[in-house]
Enzyme design. Structure first.
Site, PDB file in Angstrom:
ATOM      1  N   HIS A  27       0.836  -1.196   0.000  1.00 23.23           N
ATOM      2  CA  HIS A  27       0.000   0.000   0.000  1.00 23.23           C
ATOM      3  C   HIS A  27       0.873   1.249   0.000  1.00 23.23           C
ATOM      4  O   HIS A  27       1.223   1.766   1.060  1.00 23.23           O
ATOM      5  CB  HIS A  27      -0.908   0.005   1.221  1.00 23.23           C
ATOM      6  N   PRO A 117      -6.171  -4.653  11.173  1.00 20.98           N
ATOM      7  CA  PRO A 117      -7.616  -4.717  11.392  1.00 20.98           C
ATOM      8  C   PRO A 117      -8.092  -3.321  11.820  1.00 20.98           C
ATOM      9  O   PRO A 117      -7.736  -2.844  12.903  1.00 20.98           O
ATOM     10  CB  PRO A 117      -7.751  -5.759  12.505  1.00 20.98           C
ATOM     11  N   LEU A 118      -8.835  -2.691  10.961  1.00 19.78           N
ATOM     12  CA  LEU A 118      -9.030  -1.242  11.093  1.00 19.78           C
ATOM     13  C   LEU A 118      -9.774  -0.842  12.362  1.00 19.78           C
ATOM     14  O   LEU A 118     -10.628  -1.548  12.867  1.00 19.78           O
ATOM     15  CB  LEU A 118      -9.728  -0.701   9.847  1.00 19.78           C
ATOM     16  N   ILE A 186     -10.391   9.017   0.151  1.00 22.58           N
ATOM     17  CA  ILE A 186     -10.342   7.856  -0.748  1.00 22.58           C
ATOM     18  C   ILE A 186     -10.419   6.577   0.085  1.00 22.58           C
ATOM     19  O   ILE A 186      -9.732   6.448   1.093  1.00 22.58           O
ATOM     20  CB  ILE A 186      -9.017   7.848  -1.555  1.00 22.58           C
ATOM     21  N   HIS A 258      -3.995   3.109  -3.597  1.00 21.66           N
ATOM     22  CA  HIS A 258      -4.195   2.658  -2.222  1.00 21.66           C
ATOM     23  C   HIS A 258      -3.462   1.349  -1.928  1.00 21.66           C
ATOM     24  O   HIS A 258      -2.663   1.281  -1.002  1.00 21.66           O
ATOM     25  CB  HIS A 258      -5.689   2.480  -1.923  1.00 21.66           C
ATOM     26  N   GLU A 403     -17.978  -3.550  24.399  1.00 23.27           N
ATOM     27  CA  GLU A 403     -17.175  -4.762  24.595  1.00 23.27           C
ATOM     28  C   GLU A 403     -15.893  -4.721  23.756  1.00 23.27           C
ATOM     29  O   GLU A 403     -14.821  -5.113  24.213  1.00 23.27           O
ATOM     30  CB  GLU A 403     -17.995  -6.006  24.219  1.00 23.27           C
ATOM     31  N   HIS A 465     -28.544 -14.824  24.390  1.00 23.50           N
ATOM     32  CA  HIS A 465     -27.572 -14.622  25.455  1.00 23.50           C
ATOM     33  C   HIS A 465     -26.847 -15.905  25.871  1.00 23.50           C
ATOM     34  O   HIS A 465     -25.976 -15.855  26.722  1.00 23.50           O
ATOM     35  CB  HIS A 465     -28.257 -14.000  26.687  1.00 23.50           C
ATOM     36  N   ARG A 512     -23.042 -18.484  35.689  1.00 23.12           N
ATOM     37  CA  ARG A 512     -23.965 -17.651  36.446  1.00 23.12           C
ATOM     38  C   ARG A 512     -24.486 -18.420  37.664  1.00 23.12           C
ATOM     39  O   ARG A 512     -24.698 -17.843  38.721  1.00 23.12           O
ATOM     40  CB  ARG A 512     -25.162 -17.261  35.572  1.00 23.12           C
TER      41      ARG A 512
END
Lengths: 659, 659
Positions: A27, A117-118, A186, A258, A403, A465, A512
């Protein structure tokens, strides 16, 4: 000969385009577009010393737009870090080069975290900036007084985690955090107009950020903006208006630059446009000297800091903590002994809170938190006060319903060093955080995930859940230790192991519902073996029951019934697959001896997917679990409904044995 | 006797608190807090007809804050839906009641989507509103002219997906989407002040939304705000200032009322405060009549619409599409025949684009897209133009860098009906979208995920971009069909199966790198079996090689070498585990006959985690894969490095066979 800022920046541009060309992959657009901004940042603002990449009080620089990795490789090389060498750069993206496709903290000192990983780089930077402010309150300005700088692209700003991260940073008023936005308009698909109409600056302002803009190719303007950002008490977004692939006369400004090499022709044209006469991977000495001088700038600052540290009363503790080392001999033995002395029938999430009382009392470096499930995750201990914008000394973070942002922030804290971060949510929402959990493992970040409500045993909240595939799917992440303890003792053991592992992540899956204490001895931390024989067969061994967490109780019940019929049954508690797989062959053979199913039948019980359990039961063994989504009802009704009871399982085992 | 709006709302309050109390589990705070707003919405705005919950032109109502499920159960019951009955409500959260802990679209008509995992309801609503505008351009106002209403809480607004969803909605100017924000300033940990300082209204405004506020307990003010929202051409956020648990005199306004029953004492106090004299689950007839009258309001509107539909030229097509049915006899046979006639060595991501050319040409209901990886995912076909705010007729969405938002929007489109949504990203970023993929499966949403770059075969981008655990971890999600086709023919077959499955999700894992065409026949869709014998042994069968995707080529190479030494080897291509597991025993036995490893050795080859493959190889078989993170290098170098070559595997198989 004086080297201009433009020449400095062009060195980045040319190295980047040449490395991508040599790799025939990569890139070039981002490093070329942000070369000017990076040059100003590294020349005039960033506090660093290439001779000591681990200097505790260095500024942290995070390339959140990790695909632009040649930017940081260029900067590290030019400013004089030992690696990457020019040969490393010439081998960009080739096997064995530390210059990987995306920046990896485990490959090169000077890379603070693994990005690509953006959005996660920015979110990790929030954690780093949080750790910095916390440690500043603990150790003072003399030892801890640095900034966190981020370069982020449109991708980082569009990802959902951006919202979570900046919300947290704005709330905590992390003024030492400055994000330089490569506003090149871009993306891969084309213009940002294709997918967004947002007023980014207004959004950041709405979230408590200071926003300043500059022309990303005007050195004076960049400098002005960075000075403003550094001065403002709020976290700052610096909007750098740039041209992607700046310098490439034909492809610059377009998405074509890019993620693809420029090609020989455009490289020639770029060299001509930049008046650049040097061949690939050769830089003139005056230029390399100028960059080296920039790199040398921090040496004196570090020396002064080193003097302060040497004279500091807290030096040993500071060094211990920044090295992510535990105090000599630290363990939870006393806590475990107390549990053995007074057995408890409690949920493992409650057992976890008891372990945390001991941990937080003995380790001042812990910073806990929860993604708004504090009363359910039991993550806040009695003495733990909140870390807030008004009081960074607190050791508990109310992360909000974030999270993913929480998990990435914990990674940032761990990589910053000096704090031991743990955080909670429901296990089912591990899915929301999964990309950060993966990065914990890849980056060797010693964070601890406290994931409660770990099965249908949570009951009425129902299938949305109830984890089914989660425990198993987390076991598949390389390097992540997944623990599912069976009782209070195992929970303490697993916590001890998680805390002791400072070079990688651990995840605790906790119930739980209340569970009886099945462990009555603790000569050693038996969970450290991953799996162990909790109960040996009384009669001749015909069955081995393998179970985890809340299902160990059921396995013990089944074993008792089998023994009642003269059928010998071992019960193996298996809190951690990865640890068991790491044991030597003799130990594994002792726990799970090779035998034909008609000699010894292996049976697994876990209230989740059965896929994968063949590894230990053999295909011809029996697997009890749940291979569909759950349902909404009280926990005991669900265990009955899904056939996970002592009676139902005993009947099927007996049938298989021909009884 | 005239029933006031307050009395109508109090019916919701009392039903909700009583049901939670009877269940001894649940969330009374939200239904009680939003009862007034919901009453105005359902009385004066929402277009619905309880006698026909599937009415195509109904408004969509999404309870994004799904934990407040008693709100929608109350509304459905009160307005006259066949279910839930009062007995269903009295059995809230008990096994067998359709009134599950969180609202589930597969339990009750009138529930548009399954909510509970926060933020996703709102994001699905964006998909619904997109589908509505698209279908409006296709079929006109006469048939498609409805709104999407959402109730969201602070959790929905803090989750990262909120940012992605509202960014998309603002960009697409989805004016028919109105989000009612339950602004009660309370989360589970306590006050929202603990975790957020954001100006939510300003953030929404920055993202192209219209924002209006109201007192959520002032009926006239609510009505004014909803009218404004309905009138504005932008998507609207209606900020409803409410008191959580409104009506409960002591616990209202505090986080204690969020997720726990009120308790007998507070219920008595609430009844007194509301002047409510009726016992639990008994409502006076005047009140139930008033609610039923509200429910009956839509009947005439629907009748008129039905008349328009009956007279409409496009009726058959409209009904087909809204039923999510394919045209009679639809298949990809012609496309597959063409591939057989002219074999191609192409990446399966390219094969996917060829299949899509055939699909998009024959199915007008497809809406494709990519999370900003269009040129890499090959998801946009030649004739496909973008769906934009200016032209909703387009059939391609540039989702931006929003994997999770895209996936949730696709769920919303599928549940709205009338469109067949597919969307792409890199397989490794399935992690970003995982919570929505799980909900696709739970909700029976027939979306198709196009996940390219499915292994180390993507090469230089390195470990952050290389899936290792992903294919296997996706196979663990109940109800999700995961396909990893080996060549262009299998890719077309898998696409055919994915399209034909309109009641559940499919995911295609596709290669970046070129693969030879290994299939030369197609009497049937062999991928439909999940696994099949691609090549039978020539010599006596001693080995069965199982492989998927890009590794089928390697398996064929290994088989050829083994046969060269007189060792018979089957090659089984296994594009879809779940389909194979669904075959009858005879078929499975034919493909994978029971035998001892010294009779037939089973060997799996897949460039990902080996955990789980024991199911088919038996523990004593061999598994070739990658149980660590990847590396950055060209693909062929990586396959060598990780031992995934014909030579390396052949050598190990021979060694195992004692050759």
């Amino acid at each position: 000969m004086t080297i201009s800022q433009l020449e400095l920046a062009n060195a980045i541009r040319v190295l980047s385009m040449d490395a991508v060309e040599a790799a025939n992959s990569g890139h070039p657009g981002m490093p070329m577009g942000m070369a000017d901004v990076a040059t100003v940042l590294w020349s005039n603002y960033l506090k660093f010393d290439p001779t000591d990449p681990d200097w505790a009080d260095r500024d942290r620089f995070v390339l959140s737009a990790g695909h632009g990795s040649m930017l940081i490789y260029s900067l590290l090389h030019l400013t004089g870090y030992a690696r990457p060498t020019i040969d490393d750069i010439a081998a960009f993206r080739k096997l064995g080069s530390p210059c990987a496709g995306h920046p990896e903290n485990f490959e090169l000192p000077g890379i603070e975290c693994t990005t690509g990983p953006l959005g996660q780089g920015l979110a990790m930077a929030v954690g780093m900036a949080t750790a910095e402010r916390h440690l500043n309150t603990v150790f003072g300005d003399a030892l801890v007084d640095h900034r966190t700088w981020v370069i982020a692209g449109d991708g980082c700003l569009m990802e959902g985690i951006n919202h979570e991260a900046i919300g947290l940073a704005g709330h905590l008023k992390l003024g030492r955090l400055n994000v330089l936005w490569d506003d090149n308009r871009i993306t891969i698909d084309g213009s940002t107009d294709l997918s967004t109409s947002e007023d980014v600056a207004a959004r950041y302002a709405a979230t408590g950020w200071h926003v300043v803009a500059c022309d990303g190719h005007d050195f004076a303007d960049i400098d002005r903006a960075l000075a403003e950002a550094a001065a403002d008490p709020r976290p700052s977004l610096v909007r750098c208006r740039t041209v992607i692939g700046k310098g490439a006369p034909n492809k610059g400004g377009s998405h074509k630059v890019h993620g693809s090499p420029l090609g020989a022709e455009e490289i020639l044209a770029t060299r001509a446009a930049l008046l650049w006469e040097h061949e690939a991977f050769h830089l003139p000495e005056a230029l390399t000297d100028a960059w080296k001088a920039i790199g040398a700038r921090g040496g004196a600052v570090r020396a002064e800091w080193q003097d302060r540290l040497s004279a500091h009363a807290d030096r040993a503790e500071f060094e211990r903590r920044m090295a992510n080392k535990l105090p000599e001999g630290w363990s939870l033995k006393a806590h475990i002994d107390a549990l053995l002395a007074e057995p408890k029938k409690i949920a493992t999430r409650v057992a976890s809170s008891l372990a945390l009382e001991a941990i937080n009392a003995s380790l001042p470096e812990t910073i806990g938190g929860s993604a708004d499930l504090t009363p359910s995750n039991n993550t806040q201990t009695k003495a733990q006060v909140a870390l807030t914008a008004q009081d960074y000394s607190g050791r508990y973070i109310h992360y909000g319903i974030r999270e993913f942002g929480m998990s990435a922030a914990m990674n940032g804290m761990a990589l910053h060093g000096g704090v031991l971060a743990y955080g909670g949510t429901f296990l089912v929402f591990a899915d929301y955080a999964r990309p950060a959990i993966r990065l914990s493992a890849l980056q060797n970040a010693g964070v601890v995930y406290v994931m409660t409500h770990d099965s249908i045993g949570l009951g009425e909240d129902g299938p949305t859940h109830q984890p089914i595939e989660h425990v198993m799917s987390l076991r598949l992440i390389p390097g992540l230790d997944v623990y599912r303890p069976a009782d209070a003792v195992e929970t303490a053991e697993c916590w001890e192991l998680a805390v002791q592992r400072r070079d990688g992540p651990s995840l605790l899956a906790l119930s739980r519902q209340n569970l009886p204490q099945v462990r009555t001895d603790a000569a050693e931390n038996r969970s450290a073996r991953g799996a162990y024989r909790l109960k040996g067969a009384d009669a001749d061994r015909r069955v081995i029951l393998l179970a985890t967490g809340s299902e160990v109780e059921i396995a013990l019940g089944v074993a008792a019934k089998l023994e009642g019929q003269g059928i010998g049954a071992d019960v193996v508690s298996m809190p951690c697959w990865s640890r068991f797989d790491a044991q030597d062959a003799a130990y594994r053979e002792d726990v799970l001896p090779h035998a034909r199913p008609d000699e010894i039948l292996r049976v697994s019980i876990e209230a989740g997917t059965t896929v994968g359990w063949e590894r230990y039961t053999m295909v011809d063994g029996l697997r009890f679990g749940i291979d569909r989504f759950g349902a909404s009802a009280p926990a005991d009704k669900l265990y009955e409904y899904f056939g996970l009871t002592t009676d139902a399982i005993t009947a099927k085992v007996l049938a298989r044995l021909g009884h």
